[in-house]
Scaffold this motif. Sequence first.
Motif: not given
Length: 511
Positions: A108-127
């Motif tokens: 559960l902790v591992s799943g939260l780390v990689v799916t948390f919305p901050t991570i997704s927002a950062t991937f919008s700035y993929m470069f």
Amino acid sequence: MPEHLLNKWKTQIKPEWKIAFFTAFIIGLLTHIYVFTNSLPNHDGIVNTYSPQEKFSLGRFFLSPFAGISSYFDIPVVIGVLSIFYLSLIAVILTEFFELRKSLSIVLVSGLVVTFPTISATFSYMFTADGYMAGSLVTALALLVTKKYKYGFIPGAVLFYMGVGVYQANLPFLLTLATIFLLMEALTKNVSVKGFLIITARFMATAVIGMGLYGITFYLYNRLFAGEISNYQGLNNIGESSQSLSLTVQELIDSVNTFFFRGFITDMPVNLFEILNLFVVLLIIAGAALTFYQNKVYRSLPFSILTVLMLLSLPFSAYCLYFVSADVIYHMLMVLSVLSFYLLPILMYDKFSFAAFTNKSFSWITVIVSLLVVFNFAIIANISYYNLHLKYESTVFALNRVIDRIEQVNGLEEADKLAIFGRNTLESNLTDTVIPQSIPSMTGSSGNYLLPLPYHYFYMMQNQFGVSYKTASQDEYALIAASDTFESMEPWPDKSSVQLFGDIVVIKFSE
């Protein structure tokens, strides 16, 4: 020999680390594979197809070397996989830091780390995403080193210095992780009051020394090297706030409420995100009360006080940058620290025995809610990527129309400059209303256009269409804007919206 060294390392890898790493890596790839396998630049990505990421004016002194590991090109697959690797290592570090032993807790902790919305927002700035993930990695590692070794705060401070030198939001990330660790220590009474104070002092030393090193670097860049600090997020006014403490606290409370309960406190609809957040908050309260009672923490006045203090300080740790500069505006890229709120019920579940009915009920509800949270975070990520895809496609098609119109202008062979006035907003009910109402505000992928400023057009026209123009000067812009011809031009897509002024192609998108 290399194989002997690898075999030695293999024997030292704990089973819990393997669970954390591979869970995070697999869930991370499944969640974000769409953005890794497509080129979906946002407004910043358009102008950073190649960039050394030298963001010294933003105080991000270590972003360039960390981002340079994958090269300075915007290559989604390489950056994405490297980012997931860093996040998987963070999952391992948190597993060791919190001494997780139950497999479900680790998953559960591992799943939260990689799916948390901050991570997704950062991937919008993929470069630049991998640079920021690396910064979070060294920040988490700083805490682990500080905890494990008596003088670990020394290398921990250096690691944290690098982390906050990648992104200042790693300060609240470090503080919230330290806070929930100390909260769990107080609730479980794993240490004496003296031991609690010692580990607290070590964490404080890591933060203070690390920020001191960062402050020295910031000062030297600004004064000795005459570097110009941007006014973005109040960076040029750090520590100079005249805002009252009560107003700052109110901003903090509003940000916390908006993140967790937007649908309940505004006219936006209530989504699964807000409902699950409500459950998470209730689980934190229930878990803290159960642990407090079952471990008889109430018999120790110092630990009772410390428990209350740690709980109440969590929002202040997560949003501490409000106290650094009055001009700070928190957005999704800055709230990785809020991840700690979601971790707390899982940490409590990990320490529970299952003898009591209340413990069993709490454990089941925590696991179910956390699984739903991870799944919902993954859905939010892909909706935001879908919106980014729609924005990119509609922008490409719209710019193609603009270039086609330019090529129809008589005398174009004499033109080598371009002047753009206004914005070409692409209206869509889906991107304007439906998506924003369905997910939290995802910085980087929200909105419905990619080209807010003229220079974005120049970069996209050159890199995506092979059409190059020089930028008209400010004086030329002023002359054009003051002319009667410009005044008579109707906004896009009227035929008169694209005209030639000498050697300058002028496009009028709006008044």
